[in-house]
Scaffold this motif. Sequence first.
Motif, short mmCIF file in Angstrom:
data_model
loop_
_atom_site.label_atom_id
_atom_site.label_comp_id
_atom_site.label_asym_id
_atom_site.label_seq_id
_atom_site.Cartn_x
_atom_site.Cartn_y
_atom_site.Cartn_z
N LEU A 86 0.80 -1.16 -0.05
CA LEU A 86 0.04 -0.13 -0.05
C LEU A 86 0.91 1.41 0.08
CD1 LEU A 86 -2.43 -1.25 2.69
CD2 LEU A 86 -2.88 -1.20 0.38
N THR A 87 0.25 2.60 -0.34
CA THR A 87 0.98 3.74 -0.25
C THR A 87 0.53 4.45 0.86
OG1 THR A 87 -0.72 4.68 -1.77
CG2 THR A 87 1.44 3.86 -2.81
N ASN A 88 1.22 5.35 1.31
CA ASN A 88 0.41 6.40 2.67
C ASN A 88 0.15 5.45 3.67
OD1 ASN A 88 1.01 8.56 0.96
ND2 ASN A 88 -0.90 8.26 0.01
N VAL A 89 1.08 4.38 4.27
CA VAL A 89 0.60 3.60 5.20
C VAL A 89 0.72 4.05 6.79
CG1 VAL A 89 1.28 1.43 6.19
CG2 VAL A 89 1.24 1.74 3.64
N THR A 123 -4.59 -2.50 12.97
CA THR A 123 -4.87 -1.94 11.71
C THR A 123 -3.71 -1.22 10.90
OG1 THR A 123 -6.97 -1.42 12.61
CG2 THR A 123 -6.61 -0.36 10.44
N VAL A 124 -3.71 -1.50 9.71
CA VAL A 124 -2.92 -0.86 8.72
C VAL A 124 -3.94 -0.26 7.74
CG1 VAL A 124 -0.71 -1.89 8.86
CG2 VAL A 124 -2.33 -2.75 7.25
N ALA A 125 -3.38 0.95 7.67
CA ALA A 125 -4.39 1.88 6.60
C ALA A 125 -3.53 2.53 5.39
CB ALA A 125 -5.23 3.01 7.32
N GLY A 126 -4.04 2.60 4.26
CA GLY A 126 -3.28 3.31 3.09
C GLY A 126 -4.19 3.34 1.97
N HIS A 127 -3.68 3.36 0.85
CA HIS A 127 -4.21 3.29 -0.30
C HIS A 127 -3.75 2.13 -1.44
CE1 HIS A 127 -4.58 7.22 1.20
NE2 HIS A 127 -5.59 7.42 0.77
N LEU A 128 -4.63 1.64 -2.03
CA LEU A 128 -4.51 0.68 -3.22
C LEU A 128 -3.94 1.54 -4.41
CD1 LEU A 128 -7.73 -1.27 -3.24
CD2 LEU A 128 -5.47 -2.02 -2.55
N ALA A 129 -3.43 0.86 -5.47
CA ALA A 129 -2.72 1.54 -6.63
C ALA A 129 -3.49 2.66 -7.20
CB ALA A 129 -2.43 0.42 -7.60
N ASN A 130 -5.12 2.56 -7.26
CA ASN A 130 -5.83 3.43 -7.97
C ASN A 130 -6.22 4.53 -6.83
OD1 ASN A 130 -7.55 2.39 -6.28
ND2 ASN A 130 -9.23 1.94 -7.81
N GLY A 131 -5.34 4.65 -5.85
CA GLY A 131 -6.00 5.59 -4.70
C GLY A 131 -6.87 5.32 -3.80
N THR A 132 -7.75 4.26 -3.92
CA THR A 132 -8.71 3.85 -3.01
C THR A 132 -8.28 3.53 -1.49
OG1 THR A 132 -10.04 2.79 -5.04
CG2 THR A 132 -10.55 2.20 -2.66
#
Length: 137
Positions: free
Chosen positions: A64-67, A83-92
Amino acid sequence: MSTHANHLAVLATLTEHLITFDLPCPIASTAVHHELTGQSVTIQLSCRALPGLATALLEWADTLTNVAAEAWRTPSGDSVHLTVAGHLANGTPVQVYGGLSHKVQVFGPYLEPGEHHSIPLGLLRQWADLDSFRESA
């Protein structure tokens, strides 16, 4: 694009993500949420032991990005969600989590029922290494 089409697009992106990355720990549930600002995905992992959950969350974090990571003690106080939170490749935006029994010797007494705390990924790495620590002792 309709809400239904948006959900399908998010699910297609998630499916592609799961095919691309060989992630551990089976998924217990997946939810796609529609918010005013767009879509988000929540994934619950079925890992039940701290080292396995920490390892799975770190492997997700690497994809993920922005984790960011967090620990949340449930209001009843008997369990902790990591929990880990971030973004998928399309920004979701995506949140991946699992729950464990609260143990003071692991999580400390500082995490009061209902509290959320940001945690460093390094702490997840320490928890992931608990099995290897036990094996070498």
